[in-house]
Design a protein around this motif. Structure first.
Motif, short mmCIF file in Angstrom:
data_model
loop_
_atom_site.label_atom_id
_atom_site.label_comp_id
_atom_site.label_asym_id
_atom_site.label_seq_id
_atom_site.Cartn_x
_atom_site.Cartn_y
_atom_site.Cartn_z
N VAL A 177 -41.07 70.94 -6.63
CA VAL A 177 -40.98 70.25 -7.93
C VAL A 177 -39.76 69.34 -7.97
N MET A 223 -40.62 66.09 -6.60
CA MET A 223 -41.45 65.35 -7.56
C MET A 223 -40.57 64.67 -8.61
N CYS A 257 -48.08 65.20 -10.70
CA CYS A 257 -48.48 66.57 -10.33
C CYS A 257 -50.01 66.71 -10.32
N VAL A 266 -46.30 70.80 -14.99
CA VAL A 266 -46.38 71.42 -13.65
C VAL A 266 -47.33 72.61 -13.75
#
Length: 463
Positions: free
Chosen positions: A229, A232, A278, A438
């Motif tokens: 994450v 990202m 995502c 997410v």
């Protein structure tokens, strides 16, 4: 006829006449008739009395006006003294302001001059006090009042000038501090970018060193999920920066991704772009190899081992090196397809002015640009997370929640606390899920919460 001589009158008759004349006025007065000399005497006495009364009235009025004049003069003298007092106080304030200004930056001569001026004005105040106590007023108060007003205005003007110079010096100091902080911020950003670049280029993940398939636990998966994450977040920030550089309307772009969302803050729109990234990157996560490779060769008993070996292989190598060595591998295919889905041709053209990156990716080449390098590192971590999920027994499953769902602390985590800060929210307008940022995961009985953005969504009665 013979004339009568005075000497010939009888003396006895003359005496009688005098006696009668003395008696006659008394009778006449008794009868109400006064002789002329008596009337004149009474009138003269009345005039004297009226003159005395008039003189007394004139003296009284004169004394009253004298008292009023004295009171007016006293008041004017006091006003003049008060005016001089305020003018001197203003002068003291101006001298003290000059003293403060001379202290920063330090000016020895200025401090000494200002100190003498303060002492001088304080002495003037003391002299005014003595004048008031001894009632020694100014002989021309009108002139003194005008001079005092002029002196007070000059002192105020001097005070404002000193304050203006002080504010200008403070402004210059603040501007120099801003310039210094900007330079420090730029230096820090460069260091962060360098560290981030080193981290992205590094294939080593120290938190999962010496990992064995028999020792896998949900905590390992959570650690690697955070690792994925984070990449990202970096890619989304880079993408938003490119949008701003290309003069994109980020509000309209966010609205095209998620419709009708009421954001708590303007900066919260970044969660919309993260949600989009995502959603594209985790698409088909539940399928082995993202459905890019046939899994018919995999047997259930060795599936975990195959994915764990793929995980360990890619974890220990740099993404650029791996793509160069295996440009037609399943992971390379994953990078290619996800890039073409995530980055629209119009987006790439507005960012870079051409489609060179897209053309190279389509030709199984991988361009050497910071934008694609950030994407490739993100893709590598998502691919590793996918392999890691299928290495568990039972395998980790992915989930997300739909728009309008009620918030559940068991399955969800809010990306912002603003939704919980409002009080007295009715049930029909309580914060609901606007979109999933997410996705969440389930490993056996362990629930890893999905990250959601909450917003006020008015529910209709039929809901």
């Amino acid at each position: 006829m013979e004339s009568v001589k005075p000497s010939a009158v009888n003396p006895s008759k003359s005496k009688l006449a005098r006696t009668f004349a003395k008696v006659l006025p008394l009778h006449v007065l008794a009868a109400g008739v006064a002789p002329d000399d008596a009337v004149q005497k009474i009138k003269s006495q009345g005039k004297v009395k009226d003159g005395q009364a008039a003189n007394k009235t004139t003296k009284s009025v004169s004394q009253t006006f004298n008292k009023l004049d004295e009171e007016l003069e006293r008041r004017l003298a006091v006003e003049a003294l008060v005016a001089k007092l305020f003018a001197t106080i203003s002068a003291v304030k101006a001298a003290y302001a000059q003293l403060q200004y001379a202290q920063s930056p330090y000016d020895a001569d200025g401090i000494q001059a200002a100190d003498k001026l303060v002492v001088s004005e304080l002495k003037a105040l003391s002299e005014l006090k003595q004048c008031f106590v001894k009632k020694q007023y100014d002989p021309s108060p009108e002139h003194t009042i005008l001079l005092a007003e002029i002196q007070e205005q000059r002192s105020l003007l001097k005070t404002f000038e000193i304050m203006g110079r002080k504010l200008e010096s403070q402004l210059k100091l603040k501007e120099s501090e801003v310039i210094f902080l900007k330079e420090k911020l730029e230096e820090t950003n460069k260091q962060n970018k360098l560290l981030e670049k080193r981290l992205n280029q590094s294939g080593q993940l120290s938190v999962l060193e010496d990992l064995h398939i028999t020792g896998l636990s949900p905590s390992h998966f959570i650690t690697f999920l955070q690792y994925a994450v984070k990449s990202m977040h970096s890619f989304v920030r880079l993408m938003i920066d490119e949008m701003k550089s290309a003069d994109w309307d980020t509000d309209a772009a966010a609205g095209s991704i998620e419709h009708g969302v009421v954001y708590w803050k303007a900066d919260d729109k970044c969660f919309t772009f993260q949600s989009f990234v995502c959603r594209e990157m985790f698409s088909d996560f539940h399928c082995p190899f993202f459905s890019l490779q046939s899994d018919s060769f995999l047997e259930k008993k060795n599936q975990r081992q195959v994915f764990f070996e793929r995980f360990m292989e890619l974890k220990s190598i740099k993404v650029k090196e791996y793509l160069t060595k295996k440009p037609r591998s399943t992971f390379a295919k994953f990078c290619r397809t996800r890039y073409l889905r995530l980055v629209h041709p119009k987006m790439e053209a507005s960012f870079f002015g051409d489609l060179n990156v897209r053309n190279k990716v389509t030709s199984h080449e991988f361009p050497d640009s910071s934008f694609f390098a950030s994407f490739a590192e993100m893709a590598r971590r998502v691919w590793l997370l996918h392999c890691f999920a299928f290495a568990f027994e039972p395998e980790a499953s992915i989930f997300q929640v739909t728009k309008g769902c009620r918030f559940s602390e068991v399955f969800m985590e809010s990306v912002t606390d603003d939704a919980f800060l409002s009080t007295n929210i009715p049930v029909e307008s309580e914060p609901r899920v606007a979109f999933t940022v997410v996705p969440g995961f389930r490993i056996g009985k362990t629930i890893i919460q999905c990250q959601v953005y909450l917003s006020h969504i008015h529910l209709k009665a039929n809901h």
